[in-house]
Design a protein around this motif. Sequence first.
Motif, PDB file in Angstrom:
ATOM      1  N   THR A  45       0.843  -1.194   0.000  1.00 25.86           N
ATOM      2  CA  THR A  45       0.000   0.000   0.000  1.00 25.86           C
ATOM      3  C   THR A  45       0.877   1.242   0.000  1.00 25.86           C
ATOM      4  O   THR A  45       1.883   1.299   0.712  1.00 25.86           O
ATOM      5  CB  THR A  45      -0.922   0.008   1.237  1.00 25.86           C
ATOM      6  OG1 THR A  45      -1.725  -1.188   1.200  1.00 25.86           O
ATOM      7  CG2 THR A  45      -1.843   1.212   1.222  1.00 25.86           C
ATOM      8  N   ASP A  47       0.830   5.339   0.662  1.00 21.28           N
ATOM      9  CA  ASP A  47       0.123   6.480   1.236  1.00 21.28           C
ATOM     10  C   ASP A  47       0.377   7.663   0.312  1.00 21.28           C
ATOM     11  O   ASP A  47       1.502   8.167   0.221  1.00 21.28           O
ATOM     12  CB  ASP A  47       0.643   6.765   2.642  1.00 21.28           C
ATOM     13  CG  ASP A  47      -0.083   7.923   3.317  1.00 21.28           C
ATOM     14  OD1 ASP A  47      -0.806   8.690   2.622  1.00 21.28           O
ATOM     15  OD2 ASP A  47       0.078   8.070   4.541  1.00 21.28           O
ATOM     16  N   GLN A 131      -6.323  -0.530  -5.876  1.00 12.56           N
ATOM     17  CA  GLN A 131      -7.546  -0.184  -5.153  1.00 12.56           C
ATOM     18  C   GLN A 131      -7.261   1.063  -4.320  1.00 12.56           C
ATOM     19  O   GLN A 131      -6.404   1.052  -3.437  1.00 12.56           O
ATOM     20  CB  GLN A 131      -7.963  -1.336  -4.250  1.00 12.56           C
ATOM     21  CG  GLN A 131      -9.213  -1.060  -3.452  1.00 12.56           C
ATOM     22  CD  GLN A 131      -9.556  -2.244  -2.543  1.00 12.56           C
ATOM     23  OE1 GLN A 131      -8.753  -3.135  -2.299  1.00 12.56           O
ATOM     24  NE2 GLN A 131     -10.772  -2.230  -2.024  1.00 12.56           N
ATOM     25  N   LEU A 132      -7.989   2.134  -4.620  1.00 12.58           N
ATOM     26  CA  LEU A 132      -7.828   3.389  -3.901  1.00 12.58           C
ATOM     27  C   LEU A 132      -8.896   3.504  -2.819  1.00 12.58           C
ATOM     28  O   LEU A 132     -10.090   3.412  -3.100  1.00 12.58           O
ATOM     29  CB  LEU A 132      -7.942   4.577  -4.870  1.00 12.58           C
ATOM     30  CG  LEU A 132      -7.758   5.962  -4.276  1.00 12.58           C
ATOM     31  CD1 LEU A 132      -6.344   6.130  -3.707  1.00 12.58           C
ATOM     32  CD2 LEU A 132      -8.033   7.026  -5.332  1.00 12.58           C
ATOM     33  N   THR A 133      -8.444   3.694  -1.577  1.00 12.91           N
ATOM     34  CA  THR A 133      -9.345   3.910  -0.449  1.00 12.91           C
ATOM     35  C   THR A 133      -8.853   5.163   0.261  1.00 12.91           C
ATOM     36  O   THR A 133      -7.810   5.134   0.931  1.00 12.91           O
ATOM     37  CB  THR A 133      -9.325   2.707   0.524  1.00 12.91           C
ATOM     38  OG1 THR A 133      -9.639   1.525  -0.209  1.00 12.91           O
ATOM     39  CG2 THR A 133     -10.331   2.907   1.643  1.00 12.91           C
ATOM     40  N   GLY A 134      -9.582   6.254   0.082  1.00 17.48           N
ATOM     41  CA  GLY A 134      -9.122   7.535   0.632  1.00 17.48           C
ATOM     42  C   GLY A 134      -7.823   7.941  -0.041  1.00 17.48           C
ATOM     43  O   GLY A 134      -7.794   8.156  -1.240  1.00 17.48           O
ATOM     44  N   THR A 135      -6.761   8.031   0.752  1.00 21.23           N
ATOM     45  CA  THR A 135      -5.448   8.375   0.187  1.00 21.23           C
ATOM     46  C   THR A 135      -4.494   7.173   0.224  1.00 21.23           C
ATOM     47  O   THR A 135      -3.289   7.338   0.064  1.00 21.23           O
ATOM     48  CB  THR A 135      -4.812   9.557   0.937  1.00 21.23           C
ATOM     49  OG1 THR A 135      -4.655   9.181   2.316  1.00 21.23           O
ATOM     50  CG2 THR A 135      -5.661  10.804   0.808  1.00 21.23           C
ATOM     51  N   SER A 136      -5.022   5.982   0.413  1.00 21.62           N
ATOM     52  CA  SER A 136      -4.223   4.759   0.411  1.00 21.62           C
ATOM     53  C   SER A 136      -4.463   4.002  -0.882  1.00 21.62           C
ATOM     54  O   SER A 136      -5.595   3.660  -1.213  1.00 21.62           O
ATOM     55  CB  SER A 136      -4.586   3.866   1.590  1.00 21.62           C
ATOM     56  OG  SER A 136      -4.236   4.484   2.799  1.00 21.62           O
ATOM     57  N   ARG A 138      -3.665   0.599  -2.755  1.00 16.48           N
ATOM     58  CA  ARG A 138      -3.197  -0.775  -2.593  1.00 16.48           C
ATOM     59  C   ARG A 138      -2.894  -1.351  -3.971  1.00 16.48           C
ATOM     60  O   ARG A 138      -3.691  -1.230  -4.906  1.00 16.48           O
ATOM     61  CB  ARG A 138      -4.245  -1.638  -1.893  1.00 16.48           C
ATOM     62  CG  ARG A 138      -3.814  -3.083  -1.706  1.00 16.48           C
ATOM     63  CD  ARG A 138      -4.895  -3.889  -1.017  1.00 16.48           C
ATOM     64  NE  ARG A 138      -4.491  -5.298  -0.926  1.00 16.48           N
ATOM     65  CZ  ARG A 138      -5.327  -6.309  -0.951  1.00 16.48           C
ATOM     66  NH1 ARG A 138      -6.640  -6.090  -1.023  1.00 16.48           N
ATOM     67  NH2 ARG A 138      -4.899  -7.538  -0.865  1.00 16.48           N
TER      68      ARG A 138
END
Length: 141
Positions: A45, A47, A131-136, A138
């Motif tokens: 991942t 950031d 896979q983007l979740t917020g600013t993370s 993966r």
Amino acid sequence: MDRKDFLASIGLSAATFAFINCAGCAKSSNAPSGDTSGPTGIDFTLDLNLPANAGLSNNGGHLVSNGVIVARTTSGSFVAAQRSCTHESYGLIYQPSASRFYCANHGATFSESGTVTNGPASRALTTYHTQLTGTSLRIYS
């Protein structure tokens, strides 16, 4: 200059020339690693707030991590592919204006989905899921 001095100076010149040419053969960061397949078991991942990942802040940006080129396309989606060319394992460059991965060593090109668009490579790149979740972000196999 006598014959002995002449032959000595030619010998020194030839040795210097050979040394300069051999020094040019030093292994570069783009030299092949020998393995033309992409890394397996990828799962990491990034950031996107960290300065180290600033290359992904803008459309067209990219970075290399864990043997993978992670790129943000000109439309803003993320793609990830193996860092090495499938022809002779030289490092690839992401070219956002052409929407492709490019091997500067032999001219092979690959689409953002990893398919070969120009040889001499004949095998597609290993690509990875993003896979983007917020600013993370993966990246995984």
